[in-house]
Design an enzyme around this catalytic site. Structure first.
Site, PDB file in Angstrom:
ATOM      1  N   ASP A  13      -4.125  -1.529  -8.483  1.00 21.37           N
ATOM      2  CA  ASP A  13      -4.402  -1.446  -9.917  1.00 21.37           C
ATOM      3  C   ASP A  13      -3.164  -1.035 -10.713  1.00 21.37           C
ATOM      4  O   ASP A  13      -3.266  -0.370 -11.744  1.00 21.37           O
ATOM      5  CB  ASP A  13      -5.567  -0.464 -10.198  1.00 21.37           C
ATOM      6  CG  ASP A  13      -6.750  -0.768  -9.310  1.00 21.37           C
ATOM      7  OD1 ASP A  13      -7.164  -1.938  -9.280  1.00 21.37           O
ATOM      8  OD2 ASP A  13      -7.231   0.149  -8.612  1.00 21.37           O
ATOM      9  N   HIS A  41      -7.845  -8.598 -10.595  1.00 22.66           N
ATOM     10  CA  HIS A  41      -7.111  -8.351 -11.825  1.00 22.66           C
ATOM     11  C   HIS A  41      -7.573  -9.263 -12.938  1.00 22.66           C
ATOM     12  O   HIS A  41      -8.192 -10.288 -12.717  1.00 22.66           O
ATOM     13  CB  HIS A  41      -5.596  -8.363 -11.644  1.00 22.66           C
ATOM     14  CG  HIS A  41      -5.055  -9.594 -11.036  1.00 22.66           C
ATOM     15  ND1 HIS A  41      -4.492  -9.622  -9.796  1.00 22.66           N
ATOM     16  CD2 HIS A  41      -4.992 -10.835 -11.515  1.00 22.66           C
ATOM     17  CE1 HIS A  41      -4.111 -10.825  -9.524  1.00 22.66           C
ATOM     18  NE2 HIS A  41      -4.399 -11.592 -10.548  1.00 22.66           N
TER      19      HIS A  41
HETATM   20  P1  IMP Z   1     -12.034  -2.222   1.164  1.00 23.36           P
HETATM   21  O1  IMP Z   1     -10.784  -3.002   0.948  1.00 23.36           O
HETATM   22  O2  IMP Z   1     -13.191  -2.700   0.330  1.00 23.36           O
HETATM   23  O3  IMP Z   1     -12.386  -2.075   2.615  1.00 23.36           O
HETATM   24  O4  IMP Z   1     -11.776  -0.715   0.645  1.00 23.36           O
HETATM   25  C1  IMP Z   1     -10.867   0.170   1.303  1.00 23.36           C
HETATM   26  C2  IMP Z   1     -10.149   1.044   0.282  1.00 23.36           C
HETATM   27  O5  IMP Z   1      -9.224   0.263  -0.437  1.00 23.36           O
HETATM   28  C3  IMP Z   1     -11.075   1.666  -0.772  1.00 23.36           C
HETATM   29  O6  IMP Z   1     -10.577   2.931  -1.128  1.00 23.36           O
HETATM   30  C4  IMP Z   1     -10.953   0.730  -1.943  1.00 23.36           C
HETATM   31  O7  IMP Z   1     -11.260   1.342  -3.165  1.00 23.36           O
HETATM   32  C5  IMP Z   1      -9.477   0.363  -1.843  1.00 23.36           C
HETATM   33  N1  IMP Z   1      -9.148  -0.925  -2.437  1.00 23.36           N
HETATM   34  C6  IMP Z   1      -9.325  -2.142  -1.910  1.00 23.36           C
HETATM   35  N2  IMP Z   1      -8.835  -3.084  -2.735  1.00 23.36           N
HETATM   36  C7  IMP Z   1      -8.321  -2.458  -3.797  1.00 23.36           C
HETATM   37  C8  IMP Z   1      -7.641  -2.888  -4.991  1.00 23.36           C
HETATM   38  O8  IMP Z   1      -7.390  -4.075  -5.221  1.00 23.36           O
HETATM   39  N3  IMP Z   1      -7.275  -1.903  -5.863  1.00 23.36           N
HETATM   40  C9  IMP Z   1      -7.499  -0.592  -5.608  1.00 23.36           C
HETATM   41  N4  IMP Z   1      -8.116  -0.148  -4.523  1.00 23.36           N
HETATM   42  C10 IMP Z   1      -8.521  -1.066  -3.618  1.00 23.36           C
END
Ligand code: IMP
Length: 486
Positions: A13, A41
């Site tokens: 982000d 995004h």
């Molecule tokens: P997952 O990718 O859904 O397995 O989430 C694993 C961790 O990565 C969590 O803390 C999510 O919030 C974070 N996360 C995954 N993709 C993003 C992103 O694009 N931006 C910010 N955090 C992310």
């Protein structure tokens, strides 16, 4: 063939979308290397807001002819088609013709999403702090099945042999064995199989699935062997083709079609499965390494081109969603911070409108952490940085930057950014900050370096000197034009 790689440098982000949007204007090919629709995004063009999750944002530019979802990605087909439909509804042209998926990418099933929810729930029931705080998009379970060799590739899905269905049934059986049928009672296997059959037909009919390696290899000419010296890079495509021929190589058909490649990172370095704050990470390689495994055929030597770059996107402060360590975190919900610091964290959250695009969750906020950014520069070898959201700091009387970490228990300085996340848990950590006087002048919409307040310039120049990478772009607001280019 110049290649531009845009990577998130913190916990995601950072605002990559705007730079990607700007660079897309001259890209004829845009690729995603890793991740799934956990990324997100928003790009605003001519007052229309476009949301991207799994699709490459080159789709926004009609002359970006090929938007590739690479082998390192996991693709949830209902979301893929829904996102395409939403872009069409907003008037983007030929989106279906301009997007392709590698035949080696994995299929992310609704089963994976269900399992993602179940495993988070199990962690929560043991100890809420151990939850990862995932996006519940099935990312972790899908990558686990890929690495466990149980997954389904796009090639398997479109094959006539029907093995994808058998493999999905086996996955379901295995997960039912692990979690019990009650846990999965809200998941309907037969309905998912029926849906997937329809998506499969659509993928085949629309010719979405390709062998991406020869294509990526061709974009830089003959496996990257011939056009790798800087003198050859200076040549026109015709000259380069002649050089290739004189070397006994065949010029790549279509190499002229893709004159500029943009690689759009998803998530960010501190969420990388190998180099992030493990286990509070996503399940893919979000850093530079993931670009080359996810997009095989693209030669690393293409980075020798004088116009190639690896751009790290750094927010002027730090945010994170989900759980996990966050040394410079501030905010009223954070333990052990002064009232003043708690207020600063809440201000960053509200002024920066820090809510997740994918999940809508409130982001945790804190000061810029140079220990972390330096580590990110080491791992990803950035050649340039894009500093974003500078204007969010406009009203702060003081701005702080983390310079080093000390172990509170021993008083020792911690060297580098540690793998052991206990060392950076807030209760064990003291942070050495440098404080800057705030500029307290509106910078929103500024486009010229000379027009930035001196104190803002001093802040940016300090960061640049500390990390040793030039800051080429500075984001000064949400619109595409709100950017200083140096
Ligand atoms: P997952 O990718 O859904 O397995 O989430 C694993 C961790 O990565 C969590 O803390 C999510 O919030 C974070 N996360 C995954 N993709 C993003 C992103 O694009 N931006 C910010 N955090 C992310």
């Amino acid at each position: 063939m110049p290649v531009k790689i845009v990577l998130g440098s913190q916990w995601g982000d950072e605002g990559k979308g705007k730079l990607v949007d700007i660079l897309c204007a001259s890209a004829s090919m845009c690729c995603r290397a890793a991740g799934g629709n956990n990324a997100g995004h928003t790009i605003v063009v001519n007052g229309i807001t476009y949301d991207f999750h799994i699709l490459p944002s080159g789709l926004i530019n009609p002359s970006c002819k090929l938007n590739l979802i690479g082998a390192g990605c996991v693709v949830h087909l209902p979301s893929f088609f829904k996102e395409l439909g939403a872009l069409e509804q907003k008037g983007l042209q030929e989106v279906r013709q301009r997007v392709k998926i590698s035949d080696r990418a994995q299929v992310c099933f609704d089963l994976h999403c269900a399992v993602d929810g179940i495993s988070e729930e199990i962690l929560r029931s043991k100890d809420a702090k151990s939850m990862i705080g995932t996006t519940k998009k099935g990312i972790g379970p899908c990558y686990s099945d890929k690495v466990g060799r149980r997954g389904v590739t796009m090639a398997m899905l479109i094959s006539e042999n029907g093995q994808w269905e058998k493999r999905l049934r086996t996955l379901h059986q295995t997960y039912t064995g692990t979690y019990g049928s009650d846990a999965l009672s809200h998941y309907d296997l037969e309905a998912e199989i029926a849906r997937t059959k329809d998506f499969r037909q659509e993928l085949i009919k629309g010719d979405y699935i390709i062998d991406a390696t020869p294509l990526l290899s061709k974009t830089i000419g003959n496996n990257g062997r011939a056009i790798t010296t800087s003198s050859q890079f200076q040549q026109s495509p015709d000259q380069a083709a002649k050089t290739l021929e004189s070397n006994g190589d065949t010029p790549a058909a279509g190499s002229e079609l893709f004159s500029n490649v943009l690689i759009e990172g998803a998530n960010a370095l501190l969420l990388d499965i190998d180099h992030g704050t493990y286990p509070y990470v996503t399940s893919s390689n979000t850093g530079l390494g993931g670009v080359f495994t996810g997009l095989a055929g693209l030669s690393p030597l293409s980075l020798n081109h004088p116009d190639s770059s690896i751009i790290g996107v750094v927010k002027a402060y730090t945010t994170r969603v989900g759980s996990g360590p966050f040394p410079t975190e501030l905010g009223t919900e954070v333990a052990n911070v002064s009232t003043e610091d708690a207020h600063s964290g809440d201000q960053l959250q509200s002024i920066g409108r820090e809510f997740g695009v994918t999940t809508g969750r409130k982001r945790r906020c804190g000061w810029l952490d140079l220990v972390l950014v330096k580590y990110s520069c080491q791992v990803n070898c950035y050649t340039h940085l894009n500093f974003t959201k500078l204007d969010v700091l406009d009203t702060f009387p003081e701005i702080r930057v983390a310079m080093s970490y000390k172990d509170r228990r021993t008083g020792q300085t911690i060297s580098g950014f540690p793998a052991d996340i206990d060392l950076i848990a807030n209760e064990n950590l003291d942070i050495v900050y440098k404080t800057f006087e705030g500029w307290q002048t509106e910078t929103t919409g500024t486009r010229e370096w000379d027009q930035l307040p001196d104190k803002a310039k001093a802040y940016i120049e300090f960061v640049e000197q500390e990390v040793g990478v030039p800051i080429k772009w500075i984001g000064t607001g949400p619109r595409r034009e709100d950017m200083v280019v140096r």
